[in-house]
Design an enzyme around this catalytic site. Structure first.
Site, PDB file in Angstrom:
ATOM      1  N   GLU A  41      -9.491  10.288  -2.233  1.00 55.77           N
ATOM      2  CA  GLU A  41      -8.339  10.553  -1.365  1.00 55.77           C
ATOM      3  C   GLU A  41      -8.237  12.052  -1.136  1.00 55.77           C
ATOM      4  OE1 GLU A  41      -5.764   8.548  -0.165  1.00 55.77           O
ATOM      5  OE2 GLU A  41      -6.272   6.601  -1.087  1.00 55.77           O
TER       6      GLU A  41
HETATM    7 ZN   LIG Z   1      -6.245   5.139   3.173  1.00 55.05          ZN
END
Ligand SMILES: [Zn+2]
Length: 355
Positions: free
Chosen positions: A288
């Site tokens: 992320e």
């Molecule tokens: Zn995502």
């Protein structure tokens, strides 16, 4: 996240860190501005439109003299091709996926430059690497969502268990190994399932974007990257062990590139790619990238690019296999959200918000 990424004056050529084996970066002219892009000047990364992405991948394939292959492995509900790029012919097989969530675009830019470096580099290191690995990259898994700058695919008639009525499905909830691709209501997820089954990667890395977080005081640093391995019940212990080796290596690669890395507090639902491909026995990692301000987007693209290249080398040289997986547990947990930095990305509907 709903932040519209604004066009920049030009995208700087990305270069590999000196610490990495010598693979030349190939400069490419910046794509033309998207007619729908916001007109204001900004320092953000200029994103490839879907058409520009296709053209860029074709250019790389053409320049590679057959070393890089580009093909469509499916189409979105609106008929856009889902591009799968492969290079190398070695036994170690890696699959990278970017942009399942349409409004999380930065790693797609990283993937273009990583494929260019790994596929076009013709030095000894690059040629050797391509004899050790086969890399497949599913670039921008959600072109319809990209077009709208939203999270979901485009399926306005859907009544999704995970997704949003009137918009579409959350692609990253439809990888459940118990659901066959032909029964999958989400064509983009089905294409990834089929690609996985045909490509048989031992390593899968799925790139996303998150909001903004910091480590609690006294550290206080902003987290630029969060990562997590499979956490679903039933993931084979060996897959968890190998996933943690990938996590340790990625933590090193990102950190060396200047990133600040934490674990990601992801859930255990087996429809999430991170869990699903772990359940199927691969080393699996979620990455992320934080939704940093525009002037730091290039940095984010570069760190993800370096992580893609570095992991390929680590897998190819076997360095990955010598890592102590227990070191992954020392990667610190994600800290609190930065005040005022809430983004829609962190409030997806259904299981396990975000990711
Ligand atoms: Zn995502």
């Amino acid at each position: 996240m709903r932040t519209r990424l604004v066009p920049a004056a030009g995208m700087a050529a990305l270069t590999l860190a000196a610490a990495l084996p010598a693979v030349p970066a190939h400069a490419e002219p910046a794509p033309r501005p998207h007619p729908a892009a916001a007109p204001q000047a900004g320092k953000g990364v200029r994103l490839h439109t879907n058409a520009e992405l296709a053209a860029a991948l074709r250019r790389i394939a053409r320049a590679s003299h057959g070393r890089v292959k580009v093909r469509s492995v499916g189409t979105s509900n609106e008929g856009r091709p889902l591009w799968f790029v492969t290079l190398g012919n070695g036994p170690r097989r890696l699959l990278y996926v970017t942009q399942q969530h349409g409004d999380e675009p930065l790693a797609t830019e990283s993937a273009i430059s990583a494929v260019r470096d790994l596929g076009l580099g013709n030095g000894r290191a690059a040629r050797h690497l391509r004899s050790k690995i086969t890399l497949g990259v599913l670039v921008r898994a959600n072109p319809d969502g990209h077009e709208r700058n939203w999270r979901y695919n485009y399926d306005p008639d859907a009544k999704p268990e995970y997704g949003e009525p009137g918009k579409g499905y959350d692609i990253n909830r439809y990888h459940d190994p118990a659901v066959r691709p032909e029964d999958n209501p989400v064509p983009e997820a089905a294409a990834i399932q089929r690609t996985y089954a045909a490509f048989r990667p031992s390593i899968v890395v799925d790139y996303h974007m998150q909001g903004r977080y910091a480590f609690p005081p006294p550290d206080g640093r902003e987290i630029t990257t969060s990562i997590q391995w499979p956490t679903a019940a039933g993931v084979p212990a060996d897959a968890v062990r190998r996933s943690k080796q990938v996590a340790v290596r990625m933590n090193q690669a990102f950190t060396r590139a200047g990133a600040v890395v934490s674990q990601y507090p992801g859930g255990s639902y087996q429809g999430i790619a991170r869990n699903a491909y772990g359940l199927r026995g691969s080393a699996s990692l979620l990455v992320e990238l934080s939704d940093l301000p525009p002037e730091r987007q290039r940095f984010q693209v570069r760190t993800a690019h370096l992580s893609m290249v570095d992991l390929a080398f680590a897998a190819g040289t076997g360095a990955l296999d010598r890592i102590d997986p227990a070191r992954a547990d020392a990667i610190p947990p994600r800290g609190p959200e930065l005040p005022g930095a809430r983004s829609a990305h962190d409030h997806g509907h259904g299981h396990d918000n975000a990711a």
